[in-house]
Scaffold this motif. Structure first.
Motif, mmCIF file in Angstrom:
data_model
loop_
_atom_site.group_PDB
_atom_site.id
_atom_site.type_symbol
_atom_site.label_atom_id
_atom_site.label_comp_id
_atom_site.label_asym_id
_atom_site.label_seq_id
_atom_site.Cartn_x
_atom_site.Cartn_y
_atom_site.Cartn_z
ATOM 1 N N LEU A 184 -1.412 -3.348 -7.353
ATOM 2 C CA LEU A 184 -2.684 -2.857 -7.880
ATOM 3 C C LEU A 184 -3.854 -3.707 -7.402
ATOM 4 N N ILE A 185 -3.642 -5.022 -7.296
ATOM 5 C CA ILE A 185 -4.689 -5.903 -6.808
ATOM 6 C C ILE A 185 -5.026 -5.565 -5.350
ATOM 7 N N LEU A 186 -4.003 -5.354 -4.527
ATOM 8 C CA LEU A 186 -4.246 -5.020 -3.123
ATOM 9 C C LEU A 186 -4.886 -3.648 -2.985
ATOM 10 N N ALA A 187 -4.476 -2.722 -3.828
ATOM 11 C CA ALA A 187 -5.102 -1.397 -3.812
ATOM 12 C C ALA A 187 -6.574 -1.493 -4.204
ATOM 13 N N ALA A 188 -6.862 -2.314 -5.216
ATOM 14 C CA ALA A 188 -8.252 -2.496 -5.651
ATOM 15 C C ALA A 188 -9.087 -3.146 -4.557
ATOM 16 N N PHE A 205 -6.014 3.765 -4.810
ATOM 17 C CA PHE A 205 -6.369 3.845 -3.393
ATOM 18 C C PHE A 205 -5.398 4.762 -2.659
ATOM 19 N N SER A 206 -5.947 5.714 -1.925
ATOM 20 C CA SER A 206 -5.118 6.657 -1.168
ATOM 21 C C SER A 206 -5.015 6.217 0.282
ATOM 22 N N ASP A 207 -3.799 5.995 0.731
ATOM 23 C CA ASP A 207 -3.544 5.630 2.132
ATOM 24 C C ASP A 207 -2.278 6.343 2.591
ATOM 25 N N PRO A 208 -2.400 7.605 3.014
ATOM 26 C CA PRO A 208 -1.220 8.364 3.408
ATOM 27 C C PRO A 208 -0.569 7.879 4.694
ATOM 28 N N LEU A 209 -1.219 6.976 5.417
ATOM 29 C CA LEU A 209 -0.650 6.484 6.675
ATOM 30 C C LEU A 209 0.140 5.189 6.507
ATOM 31 N N ALA A 210 0.059 4.555 5.347
ATOM 32 C CA ALA A 210 0.674 3.235 5.169
ATOM 33 C C ALA A 210 2.175 3.264 5.448
ATOM 34 N N ARG A 251 0.837 -1.209 0.000
ATOM 35 C CA ARG A 251 0.000 0.000 0.000
ATOM 36 C C ARG A 251 0.868 1.253 0.000
ATOM 37 N N ALA A 252 1.937 1.227 0.787
ATOM 38 C CA ALA A 252 2.840 2.373 0.815
ATOM 39 C C ALA A 252 3.486 2.582 -0.551
ATOM 40 N N ASP A 253 3.923 1.495 -1.193
ATOM 41 C CA ASP A 253 4.529 1.611 -2.514
ATOM 42 C C ASP A 253 3.527 2.107 -3.553
ATOM 43 N N HIS A 254 2.260 1.718 -3.387
ATOM 44 C CA HIS A 254 1.224 2.178 -4.324
ATOM 45 C C HIS A 254 1.102 3.701 -4.295
ATOM 46 N N GLN A 255 1.327 4.298 -3.142
ATOM 47 C CA GLN A 255 1.227 5.752 -3.038
ATOM 48 C C GLN A 255 2.322 6.438 -3.850
ATOM 49 N N THR A 256 3.534 5.868 -3.838
ATOM 50 C CA THR A 256 4.671 6.509 -4.497
ATOM 51 C C THR A 256 4.888 6.008 -5.927
ATOM 52 N N LEU A 257 4.826 4.696 -6.121
ATOM 53 C CA LEU A 257 5.124 4.135 -7.443
ATOM 54 C C LEU A 257 3.962 4.254 -8.415
ATOM 55 N N ALA A 285 -8.626 -2.950 -1.293
ATOM 56 C CA ALA A 285 -8.878 -1.964 -0.243
ATOM 57 C C ALA A 285 -9.905 -0.925 -0.681
ATOM 58 N N ARG A 286 -9.770 -0.452 -1.930
ATOM 59 C CA ARG A 286 -10.706 0.569 -2.431
ATOM 60 C C ARG A 286 -12.125 -0.004 -2.543
#
Length: 281
Positions: free
Chosen positions: A61-65, A29-34, A17-23, A67-68
């Motif tokens: 992307l699957i994990l982001a989907a 999915f937005s998770d600024p706390l990850a 999730r943290a990598d999804h925010q940057t990469l 969570a979203r």
């Protein structure tokens, strides 16, 4: 799970999730706390999860989907007045700390005792305040009566609830899975259940089967074993027998492409699925 040790896969999910925010620019999915929750001392990175870079992108992307899709489904019920959310297998999930849900919403984070204690420590280390309406409940799904533990922390099974059950089902034995479903189905208040599961891999492409074998070996080395794969008909029958009506049963690949049309996920990569089911009283 290893007794006394927090879940390593929970670390990996948070790292992805943290990598999804940057990469990926939080494109799904937005998770600024990850990143704050995973911390520099977690001792693990998402890049170690699977070997191929293309597979790492797929997993992110699957994990982001997942969570979203889960949170969107939960927010619909919350918007309709449901004031209890139960997060089963909470890991480093940050739902309870990111969104103002309005007055009266209570969130119950349920997880393996060592993981639950570690989560609380990570919140302190990350300087993330724990709201008074968030409760941490330590449970072993294989042995404990988790409804009893929830009630001891203030949960009211007579009122409608949203249950978010991500990343757990495939690590459970079938008796533990059925016991958990049965407990949720027995709550007189009804509500919404959002859960993910894995279908048997026999119908998947050879490449996908190979990737799944790689993931299975990876998590097994962490002491967490993928043991339960369920056909869609099995999930539908189990939920139907408990009075749930399926709202949707969708592949995580389809969910990812719904939120991000350009998501590089082949259409036949659909073994990971998300179910939304309601039990109305």
């Amino acid at each position: 799970m290893i007794e006394g040790t927090p879940s390593r896969t929970a670390m990996l999910v948070a790292a992805h999730r943290a990598d999804h925010q940057t990469l990926d620019g939080a494109s799904i999915f937005s998770d600024p706390l990850a990143a704050r929750l995973i911390g520099s001392d977690a001792g693990i990175t998402a890049t170690a999860d699977v070997a191929a870079a293309s597979m790492r992108s797929y997993v992110r992307l699957i994990l982001a989907a997942r969570a979203r899709g889960a949170e969107d489904a939960a927010n619909i019920s919350i918007g309709h007045g449901v004031r209890q959310v139960v997060v089963l297998g909470a890991g480093l999930d940050s739902f309870a700390y990111r969104h103002p849900h309005g007055p009266g919403l209570r969130v119950f984070e349920v997880d393996f005792p060592a993981t639950s204690a570690w989560k609380c420590d990570r919140l302190v280390q990350a300087k993330i305040a724990i709201p008074t309406d968030v409760h941490h409940v330590a449970v072993d799904f294989e042995t404990d009566d988790f409804t009893q533990q929830l009630v001891a922390h203030g949960f009211n099974p007579g009122k409608p609830s949203v249950v978010l059950w991500m990343g757990v089902v495939y690590y459970l034995t079938l008796p533990a899975l059925q016991a958990t479903l049965g407990a949720i189905g027995a709550w007189p208040g009804g509500g919404r259940l959002v859960m993910d599961y894995l279908e048997p891999m026999g119908h998947a492409t050879p490449a996908m089967q190979q990737n799944m074998q790689r993931v299975k070996k990876r998590v097994a080395a962490m002491g967490e074993h993928l043991i339960t794969f369920l056909p869609r008909t099995d999930i539908a029958a189990r939920l139907g027998a408990l009075g749930f009506s399926a709202v949707s049963d969708t592949s995580l690949g389809d969910i990812a492409r719904h939120y991000l049309a350009a998501a590089p996920i082949p259409a036949n990569h659909d073994a990971a699925r998300l179910v939304v089911a309601d039990r109305l009283i």
